[in-house]
Motif scaffolding. Structure first.
Motif, mmCIF file in Angstrom:
data_model
loop_
_atom_site.group_PDB
_atom_site.id
_atom_site.type_symbol
_atom_site.label_atom_id
_atom_site.label_comp_id
_atom_site.label_asym_id
_atom_site.label_seq_id
_atom_site.Cartn_x
_atom_site.Cartn_y
_atom_site.Cartn_z
ATOM 1 N N CYS A 14 0.820 -1.220 0.000
ATOM 2 C CA CYS A 14 0.000 0.000 0.000
ATOM 3 C C CYS A 14 0.847 1.260 0.000
ATOM 4 C CB CYS A 14 -0.945 0.009 1.197
ATOM 5 S SG CYS A 14 -2.226 -1.251 1.105
ATOM 6 N N THR A 15 2.009 1.209 0.643
ATOM 7 C CA THR A 15 2.880 2.387 0.700
ATOM 8 C C THR A 15 4.144 2.216 -0.145
ATOM 9 O OG1 THR A 15 4.061 1.603 2.662
ATOM 10 C CG2 THR A 15 2.088 2.967 3.023
ATOM 11 N N ASP A 16 4.225 1.112 -0.920
ATOM 12 C CA ASP A 16 5.387 0.832 -1.763
ATOM 13 C C ASP A 16 6.674 0.838 -0.926
ATOM 14 O OD1 ASP A 16 6.674 0.248 -4.232
ATOM 15 O OD2 ASP A 16 7.220 2.360 -4.461
ATOM 16 N N THR A 17 6.623 0.143 0.217
ATOM 17 C CA THR A 17 7.750 0.140 1.144
ATOM 18 C C THR A 17 8.158 -1.279 1.513
ATOM 19 O OG1 THR A 17 6.999 2.234 2.087
ATOM 20 C CG2 THR A 17 8.543 0.967 3.404
ATOM 21 N N VAL A 18 9.469 -1.506 1.555
ATOM 22 C CA VAL A 18 10.037 -2.734 2.111
ATOM 23 C C VAL A 18 10.744 -2.332 3.396
ATOM 24 C CG1 VAL A 18 11.741 -4.569 1.821
ATOM 25 C CG2 VAL A 18 10.368 -3.847 -0.117
ATOM 26 N N LEU A 19 10.400 -3.000 4.502
ATOM 27 C CA LEU A 19 11.059 -2.763 5.783
ATOM 28 C C LEU A 19 11.975 -3.942 6.074
ATOM 29 C CD1 LEU A 19 7.965 -1.517 7.777
ATOM 30 C CD2 LEU A 19 9.829 -0.125 6.873
ATOM 31 N N VAL A 20 13.186 -3.651 6.514
ATOM 32 C CA VAL A 20 14.196 -4.672 6.785
ATOM 33 C C VAL A 20 14.698 -4.473 8.210
ATOM 34 C CG1 VAL A 20 16.443 -5.582 6.099
ATOM 35 C CG2 VAL A 20 14.878 -4.698 4.356
ATOM 36 N N ALA A 21 14.564 -5.515 9.046
ATOM 37 C CA ALA A 21 14.999 -5.425 10.439
ATOM 38 C C ALA A 21 16.434 -5.902 10.596
ATOM 39 C CB ALA A 21 14.087 -6.271 11.327
ATOM 40 N N ALA A 22 17.214 -5.116 11.317
ATOM 41 C CA ALA A 22 18.576 -5.480 11.696
ATOM 42 C C ALA A 22 18.575 -5.665 13.209
ATOM 43 C CB ALA A 22 19.557 -4.396 11.270
ATOM 44 N N ARG A 23 18.408 -6.908 13.663
ATOM 45 C CA ARG A 23 18.198 -7.200 15.087
ATOM 46 C C ARG A 23 19.306 -6.662 15.981
ATOM 47 N NH1 ARG A 23 17.542 -13.150 15.940
ATOM 48 N NH2 ARG A 23 15.551 -12.680 14.969
ATOM 49 N N GLU A 24 20.534 -6.984 15.676
ATOM 50 C CA GLU A 24 21.636 -6.611 16.567
ATOM 51 C C GLU A 24 21.814 -5.103 16.664
ATOM 52 O OE1 GLU A 24 22.701 -9.032 18.377
ATOM 53 O OE2 GLU A 24 21.565 -10.419 17.145
ATOM 54 N N ALA A 25 21.452 -4.389 15.618
ATOM 55 C CA ALA A 25 21.601 -2.928 15.620
ATOM 56 C C ALA A 25 20.383 -2.218 16.191
ATOM 57 C CB ALA A 25 21.859 -2.440 14.196
ATOM 58 N N GLY A 26 19.258 -2.940 16.357
ATOM 59 C CA GLY A 26 18.034 -2.307 16.837
ATOM 60 C C GLY A 26 17.480 -1.300 15.849
ATOM 61 N N LYS A 27 17.589 -1.630 14.561
ATOM 62 C CA LYS A 27 17.157 -0.705 13.520
ATOM 63 C C LYS A 27 16.211 -1.396 12.546
ATOM 64 C CE LYS A 27 21.479 1.880 13.580
ATOM 65 N NZ LYS A 27 21.017 3.107 14.154
ATOM 66 N N VAL A 28 15.352 -0.589 11.925
ATOM 67 C CA VAL A 28 14.531 -1.038 10.812
ATOM 68 C C VAL A 28 14.786 -0.050 9.680
ATOM 69 C CG1 VAL A 28 12.194 -1.429 9.956
ATOM 70 C CG2 VAL A 28 12.768 -2.051 12.315
ATOM 71 N N HIS A 29 15.251 -0.584 8.549
ATOM 72 C CA HIS A 29 15.542 0.243 7.379
ATOM 73 C C HIS A 29 14.360 0.172 6.421
ATOM 74 C CE1 HIS A 29 19.668 0.458 8.770
ATOM 75 N NE2 HIS A 29 19.676 -0.860 8.858
ATOM 76 N N ALA A 30 13.983 1.305 5.860
ATOM 77 C CA ALA A 30 12.872 1.377 4.912
ATOM 78 C C ALA A 30 13.406 1.708 3.522
ATOM 79 C CB ALA A 30 11.874 2.442 5.350
ATOM 80 N N PHE A 31 12.887 0.963 2.532
ATOM 81 C CA PHE A 31 13.255 1.164 1.132
ATOM 82 C C PHE A 31 11.985 1.261 0.299
ATOM 83 C CE2 PHE A 31 16.570 -1.227 3.200
ATOM 84 C CZ PHE A 31 17.739 -0.624 2.779
ATOM 85 N N ARG A 32 12.041 1.980 -0.800
ATOM 86 C CA ARG A 32 10.935 1.999 -1.746
ATOM 87 C C ARG A 32 10.913 0.635 -2.423
ATOM 88 N NH1 ARG A 32 8.687 6.298 -2.921
ATOM 89 N NH2 ARG A 32 10.539 7.573 -2.607
ATOM 90 N N ALA A 33 9.780 -0.045 -2.414
ATOM 91 C CA ALA A 33 9.683 -1.408 -2.930
ATOM 92 C C ALA A 33 9.898 -1.471 -4.441
ATOM 93 C CB ALA A 33 8.328 -2.010 -2.572
ATOM 94 N N SER A 34 9.462 -0.472 -5.160
ATOM 95 C CA SER A 34 9.521 -0.514 -6.622
ATOM 96 C C SER A 34 10.936 -0.416 -7.185
ATOM 97 C CB SER A 34 8.650 0.587 -7.215
ATOM 98 O OG SER A 34 9.039 1.844 -6.716
ATOM 99 N N ASN A 35 11.859 0.212 -6.435
ATOM 100 C CA ASN A 35 13.226 0.355 -6.952
ATOM 101 C C ASN A 35 14.312 0.184 -5.886
ATOM 102 O OD1 ASN A 35 12.984 2.733 -5.536
ATOM 103 N ND2 ASN A 35 12.963 4.055 -7.340
ATOM 104 N N LEU A 36 13.922 -0.147 -4.665
ATOM 105 C CA LEU A 36 14.828 -0.377 -3.527
ATOM 106 C C LEU A 36 15.686 0.832 -3.166
ATOM 107 C CD1 LEU A 36 15.831 -4.101 -4.040
ATOM 108 C CD2 LEU A 36 14.032 -3.132 -2.613
ATOM 109 N N VAL A 37 15.196 2.018 -3.447
ATOM 110 C CA VAL A 37 15.886 3.240 -3.018
ATOM 111 C C VAL A 37 15.644 3.432 -1.525
ATOM 112 C CG1 VAL A 37 15.885 5.771 -3.214
ATOM 113 C CG2 VAL A 37 15.815 4.348 -5.273
ATOM 114 N N TYR A 38 16.716 3.727 -0.796
ATOM 115 C CA TYR A 38 16.648 3.944 0.652
ATOM 116 C C TYR A 38 15.731 5.117 0.964
ATOM 117 C CZ TYR A 38 18.138 5.461 5.273
ATOM 118 O OH TYR A 38 18.162 5.874 6.583
#
Length: 73
Positions: A14-38
């Protein structure tokens, strides 16, 4: 920073977003799903164990640390 190990991935079409969790860093990175731009990084107070879509289109992160209660943020 770079994420060496991905612990959870969530696609929000719905928002054209891929969220990626980095457990050890305590971070979630968001990318545009259509082109994987940060898009952005979310810094969370604990390790991220899982990502899931919640009610009303919100992404949820299950966080937990040893000797502490789990949280959904």
């Amino acid at each position: 920073g770079a994420t060496a190990v991905v612990h959870s991935v969530l696609l929000d079409e719905c928002t054209d977003t891929v969220l990626v969790a980095a457990r050890e860093a305590g971070k979630v990175h968001a990318f545009r799903a259509s082109n994987l731009v940060y898009k952005q990084t979310y810094d969370l107070p604990m390790r991220v164990w899982a990502l899931q879509m919640g009610p009303y289109g919100k992404a949820l992160a299950l966080t937990w640390e040893v000797h502490k209660d789990a949280m959904i943020v």
